[in-house]
Write a protein that holds these residues in place. Structure first.
Motif, short mmCIF file in Angstrom:
data_model
loop_
_atom_site.label_atom_id
_atom_site.label_comp_id
_atom_site.label_asym_id
_atom_site.label_seq_id
_atom_site.Cartn_x
_atom_site.Cartn_y
_atom_site.Cartn_z
N GLY A 1 0.66 -1.38 0.07
CA GLY A 1 -0.14 -0.04 -0.05
C GLY A 1 0.80 1.29 -0.03
O GLY A 1 0.51 2.12 -0.64
N PRO B 1 -4.97 2.37 -5.39
CA PRO B 1 -5.37 1.07 -4.55
C PRO B 1 -6.33 0.26 -5.42
O PRO B 1 -6.37 -0.86 -5.41
CB PRO B 1 -6.22 1.64 -3.34
N TYR C 1 -5.22 -0.63 0.99
CA TYR C 1 -6.16 0.19 0.68
C TYR C 1 -5.81 1.42 1.73
O TYR C 1 -5.48 2.74 1.11
CB TYR C 1 -7.63 -0.15 1.02
N ALA D 1 -11.05 6.19 4.78
CA ALA D 1 -10.50 4.80 3.85
C ALA D 1 -11.10 3.49 5.11
O ALA D 1 -11.68 2.68 4.37
CB ALA D 1 -9.27 4.76 3.91
N VAL E 1 -13.11 0.35 -4.27
CA VAL E 1 -12.52 -0.46 -3.36
C VAL E 1 -12.98 -1.46 -2.73
O VAL E 1 -12.94 -2.66 -2.60
CB VAL E 1 -11.24 0.21 -2.60
#
Length: 500
Positions: free
Chosen positions: A30, A41, A68, A311, A328
Motif C-alpha cells: 500500500g 489502490p 487500501y 478509508a 475499493v
C-alpha cells in the motif's frame, strides 16, 4: 463486555504469524502504491484479486485492506517531500505539506501526517467495532424490498458524490447494471446477452472488468505522461513538531477524523471526498485563511486524518449491509465472493473470526504503517526515480498472469484487453470507472432482491412503498436527486470537485 470479548477474538486471529505477515505485506504494498504516481489502490487490488484464490479468506482480506489504507500513508510522503501526490486523496496534502517542507519543516510535516493518520485510523477502527454489531442487527430485519431500496439509495449516493458530470456518472452506473445482466438467468436458466459466446454464459467476471478498466487502462494513460525526474529539494530535518505546530494541528486532526468517519460510510464517499471536505472546513474555520497553501499545519493535519478515517469507515456498510460504498469496497466484495462468503450481516454470525480479525488487523496495520514509514522515507523517495518504462512491462505481465489464473482461459485476457481499451477511452472522456464497478457489483443483487420482493407480494409493485423502511430509503434517494438537481447545489458541487 461483548465488544471486549469480540475484540479479544479479533486480536487472537490477527496476531498469528501468518496474518501478521500478510498485514505487513499489505501495508508495504500500500505504501509503495501510494508513493508511485499513477497506480492507486483500485488497480493494485484488482491486480492482486486472483492471488486471494490461494490464500485463506482472512489473510487475503487483511492484505487487501492493508493495501487500501496503506496508500493513504504512502501518498502523503511524496506529496510532502517532492510535491508529487502519489494517490488522489493526497492532492490536498501537497498544498500545505510541501510548503512546510520548503520552509524547512519536512520532518515535522511527515510526523504530523503520520500521527494524524494513526489517530484517525485508530478511532475509525473503534467506530467499526462499536457500530457494526447494532447495524448488523438492524440489517437482519431487512427483507428483499428493503435491500433493493437500500441499493437504489447506494447507487444514487454514488452518482451524487461522484466527481465530474452527473450525466456521465448515471450513464456509467447504468452500463454497469447492464453488464451485470450478462449470463444465465438464475430463475429461468435462459442465457442473456451472451451473443452465442459460451464463455459469457457465466457472466462477465468482476475481476476481469476491474483489471481492464483500472489496471490496463491505467498503464496506457501513464505511458502518455512524461517521465518525472524527482529531486528531493528539502531536507527532512527533525521529526518533532514544535509547540505551535502541535497546537494548530491537533484540533484539525480531531475534526478531520470526524469528517472522514462520516463521509467514509456514505456511498461514493471514502478517502478522496473526505480529504477535500476536511481542507475546506479547516480553511473556513481558520482565523488566518491566508496562511493556507503556505505551510499551515491544520491544512495538512485535517485532510490526512480525514482520508485515513474515510478509508477505514467505508468498511462499515460493506461488513454490515453487504453494500460497497466505493470502488475499493466493490473489489473487496469480489474477494469475499471468491471464498463463497456473502458480504452482509451474516458475516458477523457465520464468520466471526474473519469479521473481528479483519477489524483488529486494521489497528495493527495502522501501527505498522507509522513504525515503517518514517524510517523508510529515503527508500520510498528513491523508488520514484525508477522510470515508468521499466515498471509498466512488469505490471502488465503481472496483470495478464492474474487474469489467466482466474479460470485458465485466454478468452478472459482478450476481454480484459477490450475493457482496458474502453477504460482508456473513458478516461479521455472524463468518465469515472468507479460508478460502473458499483453498478456491476450491485446489479445482480438488485435484480435478485427486486424479483424476490415481487414474488413475495405476488407481483404488487407497491410493496416497495407499503413497507415503511423501504419507502423511507426510496424517499431519501428521491430527495437526493431533487437536491442535487437544484441550480445552487449543482454549482457548489461543481466547485467542490473542480480540484479533483
Amino acid at each position: 463486555m461483548d465488544l471486549l470479548n469480540n475484540l479479544m477474538i479479533g486480536f487472537g486471529v490477527a496476531f498469528t504469524p501468518e496474518n501478521l505477515t500478510y498485514a505487513l505485506v499489505g501495508c508495504l504494498l500500500g505504501t509503495l502504491v501510494g508513493v508511485l504516481p499513477g497506480l492507486g489502490p483500485v488497480p493494485t487490488i484488482a491486480m492482486l484479486l486472483p492471488i486471494t484464490y490461494v490464500l485463506p479468506p482472512i489473510a487475503g482480506l487483511i492484505m487487501l485492506a492493508g493495501i487500501y489504507y496503506g496508500t493513504q500513508y504512502g501518498g502523503s510522503t511524496t506529496a510532502i517531500l517532492v510535491n508529487l501526490p502519489g494517490e488522489t486523496s493526497s492532492v490536498v496534502t501537497v498544498l500545505d505539506g510541501h510548503a512546510m517542507a520548503k520552509n524547512g519543516r519536512a520532518g515535522a510535516a511527515l510526523a504530523i501526517a503520520g500521527m494524524g493518520s494513526f489517530f484517525a485510523g485508530s478511532v475509525a477502527t473503534m467506530l467499526i467495532a462499536a457500530f457494526a454489531p447494532p447495524l448488523a442487527e438492524l440489517a437482519f430485519k431487512f427483507g428483499p424490498a428493503e435491500y433493493f431500496s437500500l441499493m437504489v439509495l447506494g447507487l444514487v449516493g454514488a452518482v451524487v458524490l461522484a466527481s465530474g458530470s452527473l450525466l456521465k456518472a448515471i450513464c456509467m452506473i447504468l452500463l454497469g447494471l447492464l453488464l451485470g445482466m450478462v449470463g444465465t438467468d438464475v430463475n429461468s436458466g435462459v442465457a442473456r446477452y451472451d451473443f452465442g459466446i459460451p464463455e459469457l454464459q457465466d457472466g462477465i467476471g468482476f475481476a476481469i472488468v476491474a483489471m481492464g478498466v483500472f489496471g490496463f487502462a491505467e498503464i496506457m494513460t501513464n505511458l502518455e505522461l512524461k517521465e518525472n525526474r524527482v529531486e528531493l529539494d528539502a531536507k527532512i530535518g527533525s521529526l518533532y513538531p514544535n509547540k505551535q505546530e502541535f497546537q494548530e494541528s491537533w484540533p484539525a486532526v480531531v475534526r478531520g477524523t470526524a469528517i472522514g468517519s462520516l463521509l467514509g460510510i456514505l456511498p461514493g464517499g471514502g478517502a478522496v471526498l473526505s480529504s477535500f471536505a476536511a481542507y475546506t472546513v479547516e480553511k473556513k474555520l481558520s482565523k488566518n485563511p491566508e496562511r493556507f497553501g503556505k505551510g499551515h499545519p491544520a491544512g495538512l493535519a485535517g485532510p490526512e486524518a480525514a482520508n485515513n478515517a474515510g478509508a477505514q469507515t467505508s468498511f462499515i456498510p460493506l461488513l454490515t449491509l453487504g453494500i460497497p460504498s466505493n470502488a475499493v469496497m466493490a473489489l473487496m466484495v469480489g474477494a469475499m465472493t471468491i471464498h463463497n462468503i456473502q458480504p452482509g450481516p451474516q458475516v458477523m454470525t457465520s464468520h466471526p473470526q474473519l469479521f473481528w480479525g479483519l477489524i483488529a488487523s486494521m489497528w495493527i496495520g495502522n501501527l505498522m504503517l507509522i513504525v515503517l514509514n518514517l524510517p523508510l522515507i529515503g527508500i520510498w523517495v528513491k523508488l520514484l526515480k525508477v522510470p515508468y518504462r521499466i515498471l509498466f512491462p512488469a505490471i502488465l505481465v503481472f496483470c495478464t498472469i492474474g487474469v489467466y489464473s482466474l479460470s485458465y482461459n485466454t478468452f478472459d485476457i482478450v476481454v480484459t484487453v477490450i475493457f482496458g481499451i474502453i477504460g482508456y477511452l473513458w478516461s479521455k472522456l472524463k468518465c469515472e470507472g468507479a460508478p460502473l464497478l458499483l453498478g456491476l457489483v450491485l446489479g445482480p443483487l438488485m435484480e435478485e432482491n427486486f424479483r424476490r420482493a415481487l414474488l413475495l407480494s405476488r407481483g404488487n409493485f407497491m410493496t416497495f412503498l407499503d413497507r415503511p423502511l423501504s419507502a423511507s430509503l426510496l424517499g431519501v434517494a428521491a430527495l437526493l436527486v431533487v437536491i442535487v438537481a437544484l441550480p445552487s447545489i449543482k454549482k457548489k458541487r461543481e466547485e467542490a470537485f473542480v480540484e479533483d
